[in-house]
Design a protein around this motif. Structure first.
Motif, PDB file in Angstrom:
ATOM      1  N   MET A   1      15.633  33.753  83.016  1.00 15.92           N
ATOM      2  CA  MET A   1      16.860  34.173  82.332  1.00 15.92           C
ATOM      3  C   MET A   1      18.077  34.073  83.256  1.00 15.92           C
ATOM      4  SD  MET A   1      16.093  34.693  79.258  1.00 15.92           S
ATOM      5  CE  MET A   1      17.649  35.377  78.731  1.00 15.92           C
ATOM      6  N   VAL A   2      17.931  34.490  84.505  1.00 22.52           N
ATOM      7  CA  VAL A   2      19.046  34.385  85.452  1.00 22.52           C
ATOM      8  C   VAL A   2      19.385  32.916  85.692  1.00 22.52           C
ATOM      9  CG1 VAL A   2      19.775  34.843  87.825  1.00 22.52           C
ATOM     10  CG2 VAL A   2      18.544  36.595  86.552  1.00 22.52           C
ATOM     11  N   ALA A   3      18.354  32.063  85.824  1.00 23.22           N
ATOM     12  CA  ALA A   3      18.591  30.635  86.022  1.00 23.22           C
ATOM     13  C   ALA A   3      19.286  30.023  84.804  1.00 23.22           C
ATOM     14  CB  ALA A   3      17.269  29.923  86.294  1.00 23.22           C
ATOM     15  N   ALA A   4      18.856  30.400  83.598  1.00 23.65           N
ATOM     16  CA  ALA A   4      19.483  29.876  82.378  1.00 23.65           C
ATOM     17  C   ALA A   4      20.932  30.333  82.275  1.00 23.65           C
ATOM     18  CB  ALA A   4      18.694  30.345  81.157  1.00 23.65           C
ATOM     19  N   LEU A   5      21.199  31.592  82.641  1.00 20.11           N
ATOM     20  CA  LEU A   5      22.571  32.111  82.603  1.00 20.11           C
ATOM     21  C   LEU A   5      23.467  31.349  83.581  1.00 20.11           C
ATOM     22  CD1 LEU A   5      24.400  34.294  81.359  1.00 20.11           C
ATOM     23  CD2 LEU A   5      23.783  35.774  83.274  1.00 20.11           C
ATOM     24  N   LEU A   6      22.955  31.097  84.786  1.00 22.43           N
ATOM     25  CA  LEU A   6      23.709  30.318  85.765  1.00 22.43           C
ATOM     26  C   LEU A   6      24.002  28.914  85.245  1.00 22.43           C
ATOM     27  CD1 LEU A   6      22.005  31.209  89.187  1.00 22.43           C
ATOM     28  CD2 LEU A   6      24.341  31.714  88.513  1.00 22.43           C
ATOM     29  N   ALA A   7      22.982  28.290  84.661  1.00 17.93           N
ATOM     30  CA  ALA A   7      23.142  26.926  84.163  1.00 17.93           C
ATOM     31  C   ALA A   7      24.201  26.863  83.065  1.00 17.93           C
ATOM     32  CB  ALA A   7      21.801  26.404  83.648  1.00 17.93           C
TER      33      ALA A   7
ATOM     34  N   LEU B   1      24.416  13.934  89.418  1.00 18.89           N
ATOM     35  CA  LEU B   1      23.425  12.892  89.699  1.00 18.89           C
ATOM     36  C   LEU B   1      22.470  13.336  90.801  1.00 18.89           C
ATOM     37  CD1 LEU B   1      22.572  10.027  88.945  1.00 18.89           C
ATOM     38  CD2 LEU B   1      24.102   9.170  90.727  1.00 18.89           C
ATOM     39  N   LEU B   2      23.011  14.001  91.822  1.00 18.58           N
ATOM     40  CA  LEU B   2      22.156  14.539  92.882  1.00 18.58           C
ATOM     41  C   LEU B   2      21.228  15.615  92.338  1.00 18.58           C
ATOM     42  CD1 LEU B   2      24.648  14.854  95.892  1.00 18.58           C
ATOM     43  CD2 LEU B   2      22.677  13.322  95.723  1.00 18.58           C
ATOM     44  N   GLY B   3      21.768  16.491  91.486  1.00 17.81           N
ATOM     45  CA  GLY B   3      20.962  17.575  90.927  1.00 17.81           C
ATOM     46  C   GLY B   3      19.816  17.070  90.079  1.00 17.81           C
ATOM     47  N   VAL B   4      20.052  15.993  89.338  1.00 19.62           N
ATOM     48  CA  VAL B   4      18.991  15.419  88.505  1.00 19.62           C
ATOM     49  C   VAL B   4      17.955  14.693  89.356  1.00 19.62           C
ATOM     50  CG1 VAL B   4      18.528  13.660  86.750  1.00 19.62           C
ATOM     51  CG2 VAL B   4      20.436  15.219  86.458  1.00 19.62           C
ATOM     52  N   SER B   5      18.406  14.094  90.458  1.00 21.28           N
ATOM     53  CA  SER B   5      17.529  13.235  91.258  1.00 21.28           C
ATOM     54  C   SER B   5      16.655  14.017  92.232  1.00 21.28           C
ATOM     55  CB  SER B   5      18.375  12.219  92.044  1.00 21.28           C
ATOM     56  OG  SER B   5      19.198  11.464  91.184  1.00 21.28           O
ATOM     57  N   LEU B   6      17.204  15.072  92.851  1.00 29.68           N
ATOM     58  CA  LEU B   6      16.449  15.792  93.871  1.00 29.68           C
ATOM     59  C   LEU B   6      15.327  16.613  93.252  1.00 29.68           C
ATOM     60  CD1 LEU B   6      19.290  17.120  96.211  1.00 29.68           C
ATOM     61  CD2 LEU B   6      17.709  15.249  96.649  1.00 29.68           C
TER      62      LEU B   6
ATOM     63  N   LEU C   1      15.999  26.937  90.532  1.00 31.28           N
ATOM     64  CA  LEU C   1      15.480  26.656  89.195  1.00 31.28           C
ATOM     65  C   LEU C   1      16.584  26.187  88.259  1.00 31.28           C
ATOM     66  CD1 LEU C   1      12.838  26.771  87.580  1.00 31.28           C
ATOM     67  CD2 LEU C   1      13.397  29.121  86.955  1.00 31.28           C
ATOM     68  N   ALA C   2      17.823  26.609  88.521  1.00 32.37           N
ATOM     69  CA  ALA C   2      18.928  26.315  87.604  1.00 32.37           C
ATOM     70  C   ALA C   2      19.569  24.956  87.847  1.00 32.37           C
ATOM     71  CB  ALA C   2      19.999  27.401  87.708  1.00 32.37           C
ATOM     72  N   VAL C   3      19.388  24.383  89.035  1.00 30.77           N
ATOM     73  CA  VAL C   3      20.148  23.175  89.393  1.00 30.77           C
ATOM     74  C   VAL C   3      19.920  22.044  88.397  1.00 30.77           C
ATOM     75  CG1 VAL C   3      20.270  21.297  91.081  1.00 30.77           C
ATOM     76  CG2 VAL C   3      20.401  23.658  91.845  1.00 30.77           C
ATOM     77  N   PHE C   4      18.662  21.742  88.099  1.00 29.70           N
ATOM     78  CA  PHE C   4      18.381  20.639  87.176  1.00 29.70           C
ATOM     79  C   PHE C   4      18.939  20.933  85.782  1.00 29.70           C
ATOM     80  CE2 PHE C   4      15.748  18.583  83.956  1.00 29.70           C
ATOM     81  CZ  PHE C   4      15.865  17.247  84.335  1.00 29.70           C
ATOM     82  N   GLN C   5      18.737  22.165  85.293  1.00 27.77           N
ATOM     83  CA  GLN C   5      19.224  22.528  83.968  1.00 27.77           C
ATOM     84  C   GLN C   5      20.750  22.502  83.927  1.00 27.77           C
ATOM     85  OE1 GLN C   5      16.773  22.751  81.967  1.00 27.77           O
ATOM     86  NE2 GLN C   5      15.226  22.865  83.574  1.00 27.77           N
ATOM     87  N   LEU C   6      21.389  22.938  85.005  1.00 24.53           N
ATOM     88  CA  LEU C   6      22.853  22.950  85.074  1.00 24.53           C
ATOM     89  C   LEU C   6      23.409  21.534  84.950  1.00 24.53           C
ATOM     90  CD1 LEU C   6      24.905  24.998  87.671  1.00 24.53           C
ATOM     91  CD2 LEU C   6      25.501  22.632  87.188  1.00 24.53           C
ATOM     92  N   THR C   7      22.836  20.613  85.708  1.00 21.97           N
ATOM     93  CA  THR C   7      23.331  19.234  85.656  1.00 21.97           C
ATOM     94  C   THR C   7      23.053  18.603  84.294  1.00 21.97           C
ATOM     95  OG1 THR C   7      21.241  18.493  86.657  1.00 21.97           O
ATOM     96  CG2 THR C   7      23.077  18.898  88.132  1.00 21.97           C
ATOM     97  N   LEU C   8      21.916  18.935  83.707  1.00 23.16           N
ATOM     98  CA  LEU C   8      21.592  18.406  82.374  1.00 23.16           C
ATOM     99  C   LEU C   8      22.592  18.912  81.337  1.00 23.16           C
ATOM    100  CD1 LEU C   8      19.538  16.863  80.559  1.00 23.16           C
ATOM    101  CD2 LEU C   8      18.359  19.046  80.267  1.00 23.16           C
TER     102      LEU C   8
END
Length: 326
Positions: A102-108, A136-141, A195-202
């Motif tokens: 939930m915290v990761a989703a809120l950040l994203a 692009l970095l967030g999706v790739s890493l 956990l939020a980085v990929f979702q944030l970039t998406l």
């Protein structure tokens, strides 16, 4: 609306039965629970007695039916590794995973949506290009690499945040939470960001693409011709329609955050279901693995159903199409 909900519920039941069958097959073909419980030195008589007590001597479909009935009641037996009820282990670990997701989703959402709107409205600007490069970095890493880098920088070198554990927790009935203490928030920041980085970039890229698409529509051109302010056009009309598909993706990604927090929980030794599942795989703890699969499937099914209902409620085109079809 009732027919729509009924169809979704039938689909959900079919999905859950299929997942339960896959989980049940783990008991049949991945190790022998009797051997795990009694050890290699058990006599044939002890093995036969335990198999009879566990119902393993009954026909395949009878065992599957008993498994379905027990699973519907939240009972998956005893953990082969820890010797405790699987339902108790899951209930103990679920709050940690849920709060992290939930915290990761809120950040994203809080960071990703404004970044996506800015990248769409200021397309071609320097900051827009920076946001797209970072996305692009967030999706790739890979997630584990992001977690290790954050630990190296903010825990090892700077010493700002702890690198493992959940911190101080408080018990509220059956629910244990770390969000009511400063140490709890201090511990959750790095795992949540990881956990939020990929979702944030998406979300950022999705909002940008949808916003650009909406800005090309006729009603936006008509709003500009009427002399409405840019703030009203962008945030009163365009953004509202942009967020409809974003809501769908975000809802589905929430299930993904809970299901795939395994890597983040392992890197940060976060005491959630993901870490429990990894330990269960390592020790071939079949009851825990089966319970985890069924619970994750249930979470996805419930979230998918809620998202479908919300989408049906907020998008009038679906209701028009349904009524026109009848």
């Amino acid at each position: 609306m009732f027919a729509f909900i009924l169809r979704r519920l039938i689909q959900a039941v079919i999905v859950m039965i299929a997942v339960a069958f896959i989980s049940f097959m783990l008991f049949q073909y991945v190790g022998d629970p009797v051997t795990f419980l009694l050890g290699q030195d058990a006599t044939p008589q002890q093995i036969a007695e335990l198999r009879s007590a566990l119902g393993l001597d009954k026909p395949f479909f009878v065992q599957f039916w008993h498994f379905l009935v027990n699973a519907a009641q939240g009972e998956f037996g005893i953990s082969l590794r820890q010797g405790a009820k699987v339902s108790s282990l899951i209930a103990e670990r679920f709050p940690a995973t849920f709060e992290l997701a939930m915290v990761a989703a809120l950040l994203a959402l809080v960071i990703g949506v404004p970044m996506g709107v800015y990248a769409a409205l200021r397309r071609g600007s320097f900051m827009s290009q920076v946001f797209m490069t970072l996305s692009l970095l967030g999706v790739s890493l890979p997630t584990f690499l992001i977690g290790i880098l954050l630990i190296l920088i903010f825990s090892v070198h700077l010493g700002w945040f702890p690198s493992f554990g959940r911190g101080t927790t408080m018990q509220l009935g059956f629910w244990s939470t770390g969000l009511l203490s400063a140490k709890g928030w201090h511990h959750i920041i790095l795992p949540a960001i990881t956990l939020a980085v990929f979702q944030l970039t998406l979300i950022m890229r999705l909002v940008r693409a949808e916003m650009l698409e909406v800005l090309r529509t006729d009603y936006i051109k008509f709003a500009k011709a009427r002399g409405l302010s840019n703030r009203t056009i962008y945030f009163g009309h365009a953004l509202k329609n942009t967020l409809v598909p974003v809501m769908t993706i975000t809802g589905l990604q929430l299930g993904g955050l809970i299901a795939f927090a395994i890597i983040t929980e392992t890197v940060f030794q976060w005491p959630g279901m993901g870490l429990l599942f990894i330990q269960a795989v390592t020790f071939a703890d079949i009851p825990v693995m089966a319970a985890y699969l069924c619970l994750i499937a249930l979470i996805f099914v419930v979230i998918n159903l809620v998202v479908d209902l919300l989408y049906f409620a907020v998008d009038p085109r679906l209701r028009v199409e349904k009524s026109g079809g009848h």
